[in-house]
Scaffold this active site. Structure first.
Site, short mmCIF file in Angstrom:
data_model
loop_
_atom_site.label_atom_id
_atom_site.label_comp_id
_atom_site.label_asym_id
_atom_site.label_seq_id
_atom_site.Cartn_x
_atom_site.Cartn_y
_atom_site.Cartn_z
N THR A 249 0.85 -1.19 0.00
CA THR A 249 0.00 0.00 0.00
C THR A 249 0.89 1.24 0.00
OG1 THR A 249 -0.23 0.22 2.42
CG2 THR A 249 -1.79 -1.25 1.29
N GLY A 250 0.39 2.31 -0.63
CA GLY A 250 1.14 3.57 -0.67
C GLY A 250 2.48 3.41 -1.36
N GLY B 189 8.24 7.48 -2.13
CA GLY B 189 8.98 7.20 -0.89
C GLY B 189 9.32 5.74 -0.64
N ILE B 190 9.10 5.34 0.60
CA ILE B 190 9.49 3.99 1.04
C ILE B 190 8.73 2.91 0.27
CG2 ILE B 190 9.40 2.43 3.03
CD1 ILE B 190 9.95 4.93 4.83
N GLY B 191 7.43 3.13 0.06
CA GLY B 191 6.61 2.14 -0.64
C GLY B 191 7.11 1.91 -2.06
N SER C 32 6.94 3.08 13.05
CA SER C 32 7.92 4.18 13.16
C SER C 32 8.56 4.12 14.54
CB SER C 32 7.20 5.53 13.01
OG SER C 32 8.00 6.59 13.51
N TYR D 65 0.31 10.91 15.29
CA TYR D 65 1.12 10.00 14.46
C TYR D 65 1.67 8.87 15.32
CZ TYR D 65 4.87 8.59 11.22
OH TYR D 65 5.72 7.89 10.39
#
Ligand code: NAP
Length: 243
Positions: free
Chosen positions: A8-9, A13-15, A139, A152
């Protein structure tokens, strides 16, 4: 490897990096995006130049119906899901007292509910196969808390709770569930950091640097291959957080 992997996503970036890295290792990737259609298409054509095909699929994973569509598309096309990577996420910065209900609901839905709904929709198929691997991107702030990033941090602590509990529930079905809890990684999520703030993070980090998206992709690759790790929070963070 050759596993069927939903990320997902994965438009940025990271995805995105995980999609590239895992696709290059020979896996079938279903890269989910929501708003960044152009970027998702760019990723797809970038890989096509190397003769690597990936699927891209638009879905707002904070909504159950859209999670269902993403999972059903994958099952229809590939018959099984070997790995689910719950990566989509947003951040909200500001004093806790000033966060609006709208901001709170959005971050809870995108960061936490999406992982819950995607996992529920996926594990029925993994249980049938009696195998699977779920990776939740949390995180360091879920582990140690962050001032002015309370909402967050709550979502990421929730993600880690999901990981630990589900690992116990799904272990007997041979499904492993782990979190990757990155430290500061160079992506658009951190684009607002000033040069001074970046220097500060680097100075506070024993390895003296901000992480790269590939650092997280490599951790995901290792977790997918591993066969005896479950319920763990693995934290590639340069030593910024040591607990
Ligand atoms: P990013 O560059 O801002 O990318 C976020 C990704 O999430 C984008 O692909 C975005 O897709 C997707 N996304 C957001 N809302 C979505 C939704 N409703 N449905 C589907 N996709 C959605 O962020 P990143 O730094 O790569 O972060 C990725 C994950 O790592 C997040 O969970 C984040 O909390 C975590 N993380 C990041 C850091 C860091 O320092 N960067 C550190 C620790 C943890 P669209 O643009 O297509 O909507």
């Amino acid at each position: 490897m050759s596993k069927t992997i939903i990320i997902t996503g994965a438009s940025r970036g990271i995805g995105k990096e995980m999609a590239k890295h895992l696709a290059k290792q020979g896996n079938r990737i279903i890269a989910n995006y929501n708003k960044s259609e152009e970027k998702a298409k760019e990723l797809q054509s970038e890989l096509k130049k190397e003769n690597i095909e990936i699927d891209i699929f638009k879905a707002d994973v904070s909504k159950r119906e859209e999670c269902k569509k993403l999972v059903e598309y994958t099952i229809k096309k590939y018959k099984k899901i070997d790995v689910l990577i719950n990566n989509a996420g947003i951040s909200v910065w500001g004093p806790f007292t000033e966060l609006t209900d709208e901001e709170l609901h959005e971050i809870m839905n995108v960061n936490l509910y999406s992982a819950i709904a995607m996992t529920q929709e996926t594990i029925k198929y993994m249980i049938k196969e009696q195998k699977g691997c779920i990776i939740n991107i949390s995180s360091i702030w879920g582990m140690v808390g962050a001032s002015c990033e309370v909402a967050y941090s709550i979502t990421k602590a929730g993600i880690d709770g999901l990981t630990k509990s589900l690992a116990k529930e799904l272990g007997p079905s041979n499904i492993r569930v782990n979190s990757i809890a990155p430290g500061a990684i160079d992506t658009e999520m951190n684009a607002d950091l000033t040069e001074e703030e970046r220097k500060e993070i680097e100075n506070e980090t024993p390895l003296g640097k901000i992480g790269k998206t590939i650092d997280i992709a490599k951790t995901a690759s290792w977790l997918i291959e591993d066969e005896f790790t479950t319920g763990q929070i693995i934290s590639p963070n340069g030593g910024l957080t040591i607990i």
